[in-house]
Design a protein around this motif. Structure first.
Motif, PDB file in Angstrom:
ATOM      1  N   GLU A 190       2.905  -5.804  -6.404  1.00  0.00           N
ATOM      2  CA  GLU A 190       3.232  -4.411  -6.670  1.00  0.00           C
ATOM      3  C   GLU A 190       1.998  -3.522  -6.518  1.00  0.00           C
ATOM      4  O   GLU A 190       0.856  -4.003  -6.510  1.00  0.00           O
ATOM      5  N   VAL A 191       2.276  -2.233  -6.396  1.00  0.00           N
ATOM      6  CA  VAL A 191       1.211  -1.233  -6.360  1.00  0.00           C
ATOM      7  C   VAL A 191       1.694  -0.028  -7.157  1.00  0.00           C
ATOM      8  O   VAL A 191       2.872   0.345  -7.084  1.00  0.00           O
ATOM      9  N   LYS A 229       9.004  -1.373   4.791  1.00  0.00           N
ATOM     10  CA  LYS A 229       8.626   0.039   4.678  1.00  0.00           C
ATOM     11  C   LYS A 229       9.696   0.748   3.861  1.00  0.00           C
ATOM     12  O   LYS A 229      10.877   0.744   4.224  1.00  0.00           O
ATOM     13  N   THR A 230       9.296   1.336   2.754  1.00  0.00           N
ATOM     14  CA  THR A 230      10.231   2.047   1.897  1.00  0.00           C
ATOM     15  C   THR A 230       9.582   3.337   1.402  1.00  0.00           C
ATOM     16  O   THR A 230       8.357   3.392   1.224  1.00  0.00           O
ATOM     17  N   HIS A 255       0.857  -1.197   0.000  1.00  0.00           N
ATOM     18  CA  HIS A 255       0.000   0.000   0.000  1.00  0.00           C
ATOM     19  C   HIS A 255       0.888   1.240   0.000  1.00  0.00           C
ATOM     20  O   HIS A 255       1.913   1.269   0.690  1.00  0.00           O
ATOM     21  N   ILE A 256       0.511   2.245  -0.773  1.00  0.00           N
ATOM     22  CA  ILE A 256       1.286   3.490  -0.841  1.00  0.00           C
ATOM     23  C   ILE A 256       0.523   4.622  -0.166  1.00  0.00           C
ATOM     24  O   ILE A 256      -0.655   4.855  -0.463  1.00  0.00           O
ATOM     25  N   HIS A 257       1.205   5.310   0.738  1.00  0.00           N
ATOM     26  CA  HIS A 257       0.639   6.484   1.424  1.00  0.00           C
ATOM     27  C   HIS A 257       1.368   7.724   0.928  1.00  0.00           C
ATOM     28  O   HIS A 257       2.600   7.737   0.835  1.00  0.00           O
ATOM     29  N   GLU A 284       7.089  19.098  -3.415  1.00  0.00           N
ATOM     30  CA  GLU A 284       7.382  17.671  -3.430  1.00  0.00           C
ATOM     31  C   GLU A 284       6.423  16.909  -2.523  1.00  0.00           C
ATOM     32  O   GLU A 284       5.837  17.477  -1.596  1.00  0.00           O
ATOM     33  N   VAL A 285       6.292  15.616  -2.794  1.00  0.00           N
ATOM     34  CA  VAL A 285       5.490  14.747  -1.944  1.00  0.00           C
ATOM     35  C   VAL A 285       6.314  13.503  -1.611  1.00  0.00           C
ATOM     36  O   VAL A 285       7.201  13.094  -2.359  1.00  0.00           O
ATOM     37  N   LYS A 286       6.001  12.904  -0.469  1.00  0.00           N
ATOM     38  CA  LYS A 286       6.695  11.693  -0.025  1.00  0.00           C
ATOM     39  C   LYS A 286       5.770  10.500  -0.199  1.00  0.00           C
ATOM     40  O   LYS A 286       4.645  10.489   0.298  1.00  0.00           O
ATOM     41  N   LEU A 287       6.235   9.478  -0.903  1.00  0.00           N
ATOM     42  CA  LEU A 287       5.471   8.251  -1.103  1.00  0.00           C
ATOM     43  C   LEU A 287       6.057   7.169  -0.200  1.00  0.00           C
ATOM     44  O   LEU A 287       7.256   6.890  -0.250  1.00  0.00           O
ATOM     45  N   THR A 288       5.215   6.560   0.628  1.00  0.00           N
ATOM     46  CA  THR A 288       5.671   5.500   1.533  1.00  0.00           C
ATOM     47  C   THR A 288       4.912   4.214   1.213  1.00  0.00           C
ATOM     48  O   THR A 288       3.683   4.179   1.241  1.00  0.00           O
TER      49      THR A 288
END
Length: 268
Positions: free
Chosen positions: A223-224, A196-197, A142-144, A152-156
């Motif tokens: 994958e997502v 977690k990446t 899952h991507i947050h 910029e945005v952070k994808l986790t």
């Protein structure tokens, strides 16, 4: 001379045909490692060669050392390793033909390793070893998305339930690898890995990115995919629409008030 020949012939027969006279046997197990899925069940099997009735034999499964008892057919189950309490079942439907198996459920990462299948009668014993590999492909990642620095945005990307330690990659739309900002794999209490990446992207980017997590044993990948601009669009749409909606509400309210005033004057 004749008695000597008879003795030699008897010795040769005893060497060439030992099993019927001595009750000896071989224990045969799987030639390849058994792949077991974490959370499911695994069956470890072995059999005697030649076919021998093993109903009155002691059949024991253990790990590393005979004191590491996994299961024992008929006796000494009080010596079973605590890690296997309530998780083993001896399958003996074909024991009269020398075929036995051990079911373990549910499988845990701890179960990975080498097992010995041991048979013993009143005069002879033999064993075979087999290996079990434990693996597990976790839940779909899952991507947050959250704001980072300006523009910029952070994808986790997160996922749990993996074993052994999985391979993790970020890729762009062309399938090229992207370098992550951080990448951690934590072993949880149940022995499975939590992943977690994270990666930072330009907020205005029209490029999509995907997070890939791969099980190296099963070669299975989950994958997502996310489009940064698409993921942010619903919020910009709401903000953009809120202004004209506000104006429309105020205009309608003003119109209602004006109509009310006019009607009141006519009544007077």
């Amino acid at each position: 001379m004749k008695p000597l020949c008879t003795v030699i012939r008897t010795l040769l027969l005893s060497v060439l045909l030992p099993w019927p006279s001595t009750g000896k046997f071989h224990v045969i197990g799987p030639s390849k490692p058994i792949i077991a899925i974490a959370g499911e069940e695994a069956v470890l099997s072995c059999h005697l060669d030649p076919i021998v009735d093993a109903q009155n034999m002691e059949v024991r499964w253990y790990r590393t050392h005979p004191s590491g008892l996994v299961h024992n057919y008929g006796k000494h189950m009080e010596l079973q390793m605590p890690e296997y309490h309530g998780r083993t079942e001896f399958l003996k439907e074909n024991i009269a033909r020398g075929q036995v198996a051990l079911r373990i459920h549910p499988i845990r990462p701890f179960d990975e390793g080498v097992y010995s299948c041991f048979f013993e009668n009143s005069t002879y014993n033999k064993e075979a070893q087999l290996e079990m590999l434990v693996t597990g492909s976790g839940v779909a990642p899952h991507i947050h998305i959250e704001p980072a620095t300006t523009g910029e945005v952070k994808l986790t990307c997160t996922s749990t339930g993996w074993y052994p330690e999985p391979e993790v990659q970020w890729r762009d739309q062309q399938g090229q690898r992207l370098a992550p900002d951080s990448d951690t794999k934590t072993k949880e209490e149940n022995g499975l890995f939590y992943v977690k990446t994270s990666i930072t992207m330009d907020k205005s980017s029209s490029e999509g990115v995907s997070c890939h997590i791969r099980n190296p044993v099963l070669s299975e990948e989950k994958e997502v995919y996310v489009s940064v601009s698409g993921a942010l669009f619903p919020w910009s749409w709401i903000v953009g629409l809120s202004v004209p909606l506000g104006i429309l509400v105020v205009a309608n309210l003003s119109c209602c008030i004006l109509c009310g005033v006019l009607i009141y004057k006519d009544m007077i």
